[in-house]
Write a protein that holds these residues in place. Structure first.
Motif, short mmCIF file in Angstrom:
data_model
loop_
_atom_site.label_atom_id
_atom_site.label_comp_id
_atom_site.label_asym_id
_atom_site.label_seq_id
_atom_site.Cartn_x
_atom_site.Cartn_y
_atom_site.Cartn_z
N MET A 149 0.98 -1.02 0.05
CA MET A 149 -0.04 0.12 0.00
C MET A 149 0.87 1.27 -0.25
SD MET A 149 -1.29 0.44 4.09
CE MET A 149 -1.78 2.17 3.78
N ALA A 150 0.37 2.31 -0.19
CA ALA A 150 1.02 3.57 -0.19
C ALA A 150 1.32 4.06 1.21
CB ALA A 150 0.19 4.87 -1.12
N GLY A 151 2.85 4.37 1.37
CA GLY A 151 3.00 4.93 2.65
C GLY A 151 2.81 6.51 2.71
N LEU A 159 6.37 6.43 -0.04
CA LEU A 159 6.88 5.29 -0.47
C LEU A 159 5.83 4.38 0.11
CD1 LEU A 159 10.70 5.62 0.84
CD2 LEU A 159 9.94 5.90 -1.23
N PRO A 160 5.99 3.16 -0.84
CA PRO A 160 5.12 1.87 -0.34
C PRO A 160 5.60 1.25 0.73
CG PRO A 160 6.34 1.94 -2.54
CD PRO A 160 7.23 2.77 -2.07
N LEU A 360 -1.44 2.49 -5.23
CA LEU A 360 -0.08 2.59 -5.18
C LEU A 360 0.40 3.14 -6.71
CD1 LEU A 360 1.41 -0.41 -3.46
CD2 LEU A 360 2.26 1.99 -3.33
N ASP A 361 -0.51 2.77 -7.66
CA ASP A 361 -0.40 3.36 -9.03
C ASP A 361 -0.84 4.26 -9.59
OD1 ASP A 361 0.68 0.57 -9.32
OD2 ASP A 361 -1.00 -0.23 -9.88
N PRO A 429 6.04 -0.42 -7.82
CA PRO A 429 5.98 -0.05 -6.22
C PRO A 429 6.00 -1.35 -5.40
CG PRO A 429 4.37 1.27 -7.32
CD PRO A 429 4.66 0.12 -8.08
N ALA A 430 5.62 -2.46 -5.72
CA ALA A 430 5.47 -3.58 -4.90
C ALA A 430 6.97 -4.11 -4.97
CB ALA A 430 4.90 -4.74 -5.52
N ARG A 431 7.85 -3.66 -5.53
CA ARG A 431 9.27 -4.25 -5.47
C ARG A 431 10.26 -3.26 -4.51
NH1 ARG A 431 11.05 -7.78 -9.90
NH2 ARG A 431 12.98 -6.45 -9.75
#
Length: 447
Positions: A149-151, A159-160, A360-361, A429-431
């Motif tokens: 998720m989005a931080g 950041l994610p 996130l995107d 983002p997931a990476r």
């Protein structure tokens, strides 16, 4: 008829619990006064200060007597304190042993010790609620260890992270509160028996022995010195509640923000009609979170009142003590209500992982600009990489392009990262979750 939210027939279960209200009810408080008076008599009999048969009669009278609350209220209004009125009724009920009731004690000894007994029972309820909350948060952290998720910082995507990481941060606060509760018990749960000016003069050479026996009878710690005007223990108790509700307020604020229509990442458990609007059928308001936040704000004010009330004059105070009668019960009841709301809301919290990923995107990869910068820094230098990617971010944001597409047109970045495919991987983002999942593991292992 009740007029405050903690006692209201309408609002009381939103802002408190029946169990905590019972701890601080008038009936329980008076029974605590009697329990303390009995412990005093029995302790004095143990030491030989009063006859054992007198103590036995006082104990039996306290157990059997029916308190006249109308008389108690009337006499309390006149005297300013309830203990003299209680002593009158107990003395009458004890018959010929009545002359030994309240032997060598002062009003504040009885009231303070009774309050400590209330706190002990209240702490037990708080401890159970905290344990349940820890279980709920542990489950959330474990289940969503890898849910990206989005931080957000300054209300902007930063950041994610993972939702499990967020839940672990919440859990860490509750874990510390459980530790604090265990640590403060011996400092706060201390008996009070010292006489008029705190010197035990009325009990003479037997003072310390009676005090020790009195505390043992009640299962309370022995005081190192009289604390008639040293109120840090009670202030710490309410300060602790301020910390607990402050953490609950933080959790509530996160949930409310993430439940907004634009985020739609969380929702409180669905109960038909809960959080409904009188005019907008679509509404599902975060009621538990709102009540948790309200409790945090109210308890915070009582923390300030208790700190102010620490400033007692000389050997007995002329008013600050009375402020405790307001702040202590209300703080505990409000805290119990907030914990109950949390323990309703968090186990059934609805987590929309697909929506978290979609959010996130929405920045088109801008949320992982740092990831690209750090990957390019070894070849370009950190500051130059920052400046190049900063310019690319402005183009992506202004022209509503994907950051990866903009960076693919920057030869320096392509060369530094090893091609367009590498750029796209760094813009996922997931990476770029850092050690968020591992922090969840570490939090759970520490339990």
């Amino acid at each position: 008829m009740p007029s405050t939210v903690t006692e209201s027939l309408i609002f009381r279960d939103m802002f408190g619990t029946e169990a905590m209200r019972s701890v601080f009810s008038d009936e329980t408080l008076v029974r605590r006064y009697l329990e303390v008076e009995v412990a005093l008599a029995l302790a004095e009999a143990d030491v030989g200060v009063i006859p054992a048969e007198a103590a036995a009669k006082i104990e039996a009278a306290a157990r059997a007597m029916k308190v006249d609350f109308d008389r108690l209220r009337h006499q309390t209004e006149i005297t300013g304190y309830p203990i003299l009125a209680i002593v009158h009724q107990l003395s009458e009920a004890a018959g010929d042993a009545g002359g030994y009731v309240h032997w060598g004690a002062t009003t504040q000894d009885i009231m303070d010790s009774a309050t400590v007994l209330q706190l002990r029972a209240a702490f037990d309820l708080i401890e159970a609620e905290l344990a349940a909350l820890r279980t709920a948060l542990t489950d959330l952290a474990r289940r969503h260890r890898d849910t990206p998720m989005a931080g957000r910082t300054h209300l902007q995507q930063a950041l994610p992270v993972t939702f499990g990481y967020k839940a672990a941060v919440w859990l860490s606060m509750i874990e510390r509160h459980s530790e604090r509760l265990a640590q403060l018990r011996p400092r706060v749960l201390v008996g009070q028996l010292a006489g008029a000016a705190g010197t035990l003069a009325s009990l003479g050479a037997d003072g310390f022995a009676v005090q020790a026996a009195f505390c043992d009878r009640l299962g309370l710690c022995h005081p190192s010195a009289t604390w008639h005007v040293a109120r840090d223990g009670f202030a710490e108790a309410v300060g602790f509640l301020g910390l607990v509700t402050g953490s609950l307020g933080k959790i509530a604020t996160d949930v409310m923000l993430m439940a907004t229509t634009e985020f739609a990442e969380l929702a409180e458990p669905f109960v038909k009609g809960r959080g409904a609007s009188s005019t907008m059928p679509q509404k599902r308001n975060p009621i538990s979170s709102e009540l948790m936040l309200a409790a945090a704000k109210a308890v915070r004010q009582h923390v300030a009142l208790m700190l102010d009330g620490m400033i007692h004059d000389l050997e007995r105070a002329t008013g600050p003590w009375h402020a405790e009668w307001i702040a202590i019960p209300e703080s505990f009841i409000l805290t119990s209500g907030a914990l109950a709301q949390a323990n309703f809301m968090l186990p059934g919290l609805v987590v929309d992982a697909p929506r978290m990923r979609a959010n996130l995107d929405i920045s088109g990869g801008l949320i992982v600009a740092e990831a690209v910068m750090m990957a390019a820094a070894p070849k370009l230098g950190r500051q130059h990489a920052h400046d190049v990617i900063y310019d690319a971010c402005r183009i992506a944001a202004t022209e509503q392009l994907q950051l990866a597409d903009v960076l693919a047109g920057v030869p320096e970045i392509c060369d530094a990262l090893g091609g367009v495919e590498a750029i796209r991987q760094h813009c996922d983002p997931a990476r770029y979750l850092g050690l968020a999942p591992q922090m969840v593991d570490r939090m759970l292992e520490a339990r």
